[in-house]
Write an enzyme that holds these catalytic residues in place. Sequence first.
Site, PDB file in Angstrom:
ATOM      1  N   CYS A  10       2.814  16.708 -47.642  1.00  0.00           N
ATOM      2  CA  CYS A  10       1.755  17.229 -48.499  1.00  0.00           C
ATOM      3  C   CYS A  10       0.459  17.456 -47.722  1.00  0.00           C
ATOM      4  O   CYS A  10      -0.229  18.456 -47.934  1.00  0.00           O
ATOM      5  CB  CYS A  10       1.537  16.285 -49.674  1.00  0.00           C
ATOM      6  SG  CYS A  10       2.957  16.242 -50.802  1.00  0.00           S
ATOM      7  N   HIS A  31       6.790  17.081 -54.937  1.00  0.00           N
ATOM      8  CA  HIS A  31       5.702  16.114 -55.088  1.00  0.00           C
ATOM      9  C   HIS A  31       4.607  16.728 -55.950  1.00  0.00           C
ATOM     10  O   HIS A  31       4.491  17.960 -56.051  1.00  0.00           O
ATOM     11  CB  HIS A  31       5.122  15.745 -53.726  1.00  0.00           C
ATOM     12  CG  HIS A  31       6.038  14.907 -52.896  1.00  0.00           C
ATOM     13  ND1 HIS A  31       5.603  14.211 -51.790  1.00  0.00           N
ATOM     14  CD2 HIS A  31       7.374  14.644 -52.995  1.00  0.00           C
ATOM     15  CE1 HIS A  31       6.617  13.551 -51.254  1.00  0.00           C
ATOM     16  NE2 HIS A  31       7.705  13.811 -51.961  1.00  0.00           N
ATOM     17  N   CYS A  40       1.483  12.146 -48.525  1.00  0.00           N
ATOM     18  CA  CYS A  40       2.430  11.952 -47.427  1.00  0.00           C
ATOM     19  C   CYS A  40       2.189  13.038 -46.378  1.00  0.00           C
ATOM     20  O   CYS A  40       1.377  13.949 -46.574  1.00  0.00           O
ATOM     21  CB  CYS A  40       3.859  12.019 -47.954  1.00  0.00           C
ATOM     22  SG  CYS A  40       4.372  13.684 -48.449  1.00  0.00           S
ATOM     23  N   GLU A  89       1.444  17.005 -55.454  1.00  0.00           N
ATOM     24  CA  GLU A  89       0.533  17.868 -54.704  1.00  0.00           C
ATOM     25  C   GLU A  89       1.133  19.246 -54.485  1.00  0.00           C
ATOM     26  O   GLU A  89       0.430  20.260 -54.601  1.00  0.00           O
ATOM     27  CB  GLU A  89       0.230  17.263 -53.319  1.00  0.00           C
ATOM     28  CG  GLU A  89      -0.403  15.903 -53.355  1.00  0.00           C
ATOM     29  CD  GLU A  89       0.591  14.759 -53.229  1.00  0.00           C
ATOM     30  OE1 GLU A  89       0.260  13.766 -52.560  1.00  0.00           O
ATOM     31  OE2 GLU A  89       1.698  14.852 -53.809  1.00  0.00           O
TER      32      GLU A  89
END
Length: 153
Positions: free
Chosen positions: A89, A56, A86, A58
């Site tokens: 993260c 992701h 999410c 992040e």
Amino acid sequence: MAAEQQDVIYMRHALALARRAEAEGEVPVGAVLVHDGKIIGEGWNRPIAAHDPTAHAEMAALRQGAAALGNYRLVDTELYVTLEPCLMCAGAMVHARIKRLVFAALDPKTGAVGSVVDAFALPLVNHRPRVTGGVLAGECSAMLSDFFKRRRT
């Protein structure tokens, strides 16, 4: 420079990274990690290309930031993300001890900073980043909506 102006500048950078993810066929999410007014990490979604569910935006920004600081603790950093993080993260942000999270669009399906769950408010969480939501929310939401509309057709 006022904090709100700074938030917009860094979120625009994250939005440019989200466009890069979109150009690569990934869900358009971008992230920028800032320490002492300097970008020390950035990322865009790459789970499809990387064959990695943790790729992701992040996570990429946090990894770069940790390498730049030479420490997994990212104290006094701010993370700018185009979409509400999410649970994975958000958990990484807690472990990294980021100071502040700034995000744009809410994620009503997997958002873990208030939409579906608030990971930072769980009673046993030992670090709670400050959160600012809604910075450039309209632009980021529109980008995501357009992406998924095109994908469905």
